[in-house]
Scaffold this motif. Sequence first.
Motif, PDB file in Angstrom:
ATOM      1  N   ARG A 134     -11.903  -2.354  -3.608  1.00 51.00           N
ATOM      2  CA  ARG A 134     -10.844  -1.378  -3.894  1.00 51.00           C
ATOM      3  C   ARG A 134      -9.665  -1.501  -2.933  1.00 51.00           C
ATOM      4  NH1 ARG A 134     -12.300   3.361  -7.091  1.00 51.00           N
ATOM      5  NH2 ARG A 134     -10.614   4.525  -6.178  1.00 51.00           N
TER       6      ARG A 134
ATOM      7  N   HIS B 245      -4.180  -6.809  -8.999  1.00 56.06           N
ATOM      8  CA  HIS B 245      -2.975  -6.820  -9.846  1.00 56.06           C
ATOM      9  C   HIS B 245      -2.326  -8.213  -9.857  1.00 56.06           C
ATOM     10  CE1 HIS B 245      -3.528  -2.643 -10.360  1.00 56.06           C
ATOM     11  NE2 HIS B 245      -2.949  -2.221  -9.256  1.00 56.06           N
TER      12      HIS B 245
ATOM     13  N   SER C   9       0.474   3.194  -3.158  1.00 62.70           N
ATOM     14  CA  SER C   9      -0.795   3.414  -3.799  1.00 62.70           C
ATOM     15  C   SER C   9      -1.313   4.830  -3.649  1.00 62.70           C
ATOM     16  CB  SER C   9      -1.805   2.398  -3.281  1.00 62.70           C
ATOM     17  OG  SER C   9      -1.815   2.445  -1.882  1.00 62.70           O
ATOM     18  N   ARG C  10      -0.472   5.742  -3.236  1.00 59.02           N
ATOM     19  CA  ARG C  10      -0.890   7.127  -3.166  1.00 59.02           C
ATOM     20  C   ARG C  10       0.227   7.973  -3.767  1.00 59.02           C
ATOM     21  NH1 ARG C  10      -2.566   9.210   2.541  1.00 59.02           N
ATOM     22  NH2 ARG C  10      -1.015   7.632   2.899  1.00 59.02           N
TER      23      ARG C  10
ATOM     24  N   SER D 250       0.802  -1.221   0.000  1.00 54.45           N
ATOM     25  CA  SER D 250       0.000   0.000   0.000  1.00 54.45           C
ATOM     26  C   SER D 250       0.831   1.266   0.000  1.00 54.45           C
ATOM     27  CB  SER D 250      -0.947   0.007   1.195  1.00 54.45           C
ATOM     28  OG  SER D 250      -0.174   0.165   2.366  1.00 54.45           O
TER      29      SER D 250
ATOM     30  N   GLY E 122      -6.834  -3.692  -3.998  1.00 61.42           N
ATOM     31  CA  GLY E 122      -6.383  -3.424  -5.371  1.00 61.42           C
ATOM     32  C   GLY E 122      -5.126  -4.213  -5.735  1.00 61.42           C
TER      33      GLY E 122
ATOM     34  N   ASP F 203      -2.528   2.864 -10.676  1.00 59.93           N
ATOM     35  CA  ASP F 203      -3.161   3.549  -9.538  1.00 59.93           C
ATOM     36  C   ASP F 203      -2.608   4.966  -9.361  1.00 59.93           C
ATOM     37  OD1 ASP F 203      -4.276   1.062  -9.291  1.00 59.93           O
ATOM     38  OD2 ASP F 203      -3.073   0.473  -7.563  1.00 59.93           O
ATOM     39  N   ASP F 204      -1.301   5.126  -9.634  1.00 58.25           N
ATOM     40  CA  ASP F 204      -0.687   6.438  -9.381  1.00 58.25           C
ATOM     41  C   ASP F 204      -0.432   7.239 -10.653  1.00 58.25           C
ATOM     42  OD1 ASP F 204      -0.694   5.536  -6.810  1.00 58.25           O
ATOM     43  OD2 ASP F 204       1.470   5.229  -6.662  1.00 58.25           O
TER      44      ASP F 204
ATOM     45  N   GLN G  10       0.824  -0.924  -9.694  1.00 61.96           N
ATOM     46  CA  GLN G  10       0.248   0.117  -8.838  1.00 61.96           C
ATOM     47  C   GLN G  10       0.739   1.501  -9.268  1.00 61.96           C
ATOM     48  OE1 GLN G  10       1.503  -1.445  -4.965  1.00 61.96           O
ATOM     49  NE2 GLN G  10      -0.658  -1.677  -4.444  1.00 61.96           N
TER      50      GLN G  10
END
Length: 450
Positions: free
Chosen positions: A98, A105, A15-16, A12, A101, A46-47, A42
Amino acid sequence: MTDRRRPSDPASAHSRKGAVRAPRPPRDPVLAARHAAVRLLQAVLDDGRALDEPFETETRLLEPRDRAFVRLLVTTTLRRLGQIDGVLKAFLQRPIARRHGAVKHVLRLAAAQILVLETPAHAAVDTSVELTKFLNAPGLTGLVNAVTRRLARDGAAVLADQDVRLNTPRWLWQTWLEAYGEAAARRIAEAHLHEPPLDITVKADAPGWAERLEAEVLPTGSLRRRGPGMVASLPGYDEGAWWVQDAAATLPARLLGDVAGKTVVDLCAAPGGKTAQLAAAGAHVIAVDRSGARLARLHDNMARLGLADRVTVVEADATTWRPDTPVDAVLLDAPCTATGTIRRHPEALRLKKAADAEALTALQDALLAASAEMVTPGGTVVYCVCSLQPEEGAARLAGAAGLAVDPVRPEEIGGLAECVTAEGYLRTLPFHLGEAGGMDGFFAARLIRT
Ligand SMILES: C[S@@+](CC[C@H](N)C(=O)[O-])C[C@H]1O[C@@H](n2cnc3c(N)ncnc32)[C@H](O)[C@@H]1O
């Protein structure tokens, strides 16, 4: 809003946007490679990051062979994402939450391994389950086990029903449909399924280098190598006999004809593929780019190739910079969406947006107007973009004052008549030279200052 990601989820941290905390990778190299692949998906999906930069970070502890596998696995997944998600949808009763996530993947990577890369099914199933445990999602190991087994059993049949166009986002597909028609749009999408070969431009003696590099000579004069091998360890690299450049990318500079003894401004020049071509052909090149970091690469490239004494490097904004005196020719390789290079950068399928091309057209127009001011009357401007988007190609020429089109002739580009439009523009598509392995999508026009 509450962040529902679990702080202990090793995947995680990525993931931001802007997150820097790197989790400790698994010790087992097989798992570590798959874990790196999850983190890269990710980063891209995601990013919204391009692959190259996180690739270095995420794979730095892996052996070269594993790094190559991770790149192949991730790019294969990105090339086939629409089809893979279609297959997974058929096998999942409900979408994965979510907050899990990363596990989605894992399943995407498993599908790429089982259905495309032909990894033995038991190995793909086992590593996917182990990875799910490592990702702190023990409650999903049963699901991952069941879905990956289904992939192995029925996946190929379901994949066969997933149209190849699903891999292209709808907006992008629509633009190609309108510009090139359905048959060509489909062939473009098919070309994007494959890893491109390694194309090489030589300073001289193409047949001799073809033999040493175990490559074929293309009709355009480029060498094409299909075999594996690290670029920097191939014969001739250290001595600067050649550089890597897609066959299509060599064509715009060729439209300037014989440049020996001429001064050519290469606008938006870095990292210097076209600068090298012009300098090797005997031109004095003024290479202009606004990125100092990219110009440093151009400088290193010219030094390796022994061409530095023919190149003047200028760090400047090309919309406002002008040469001291007008020059014979300008090559403008304008910044663009680069949708012509999706074979090399399949993440672009997910990162580019419909508004991107439109956002660049004002800059492309300004650079073209600037180019016209830099050449003598009768001088030549070649405008090019590595884009498939029509608004970045012929549409830009409509407003180009003081420049008349000088049509391209097939014999100037190795006889590739299919790459010359009715208006006399160069238009390469990824499926051109298809039997030899395709080429990047480029648009180029040769213009004469009136
Ligand atoms: C497509 S790449 C050029 C590739 C290069 N011609 C080659 O063959 O290796 C586009 C380049 O445009 C440069 N660029 C973008 N806007 C610019 C501007 N206003 N002035 C000068 N360079 C610019 C970028 O820094 C980037 O290096």
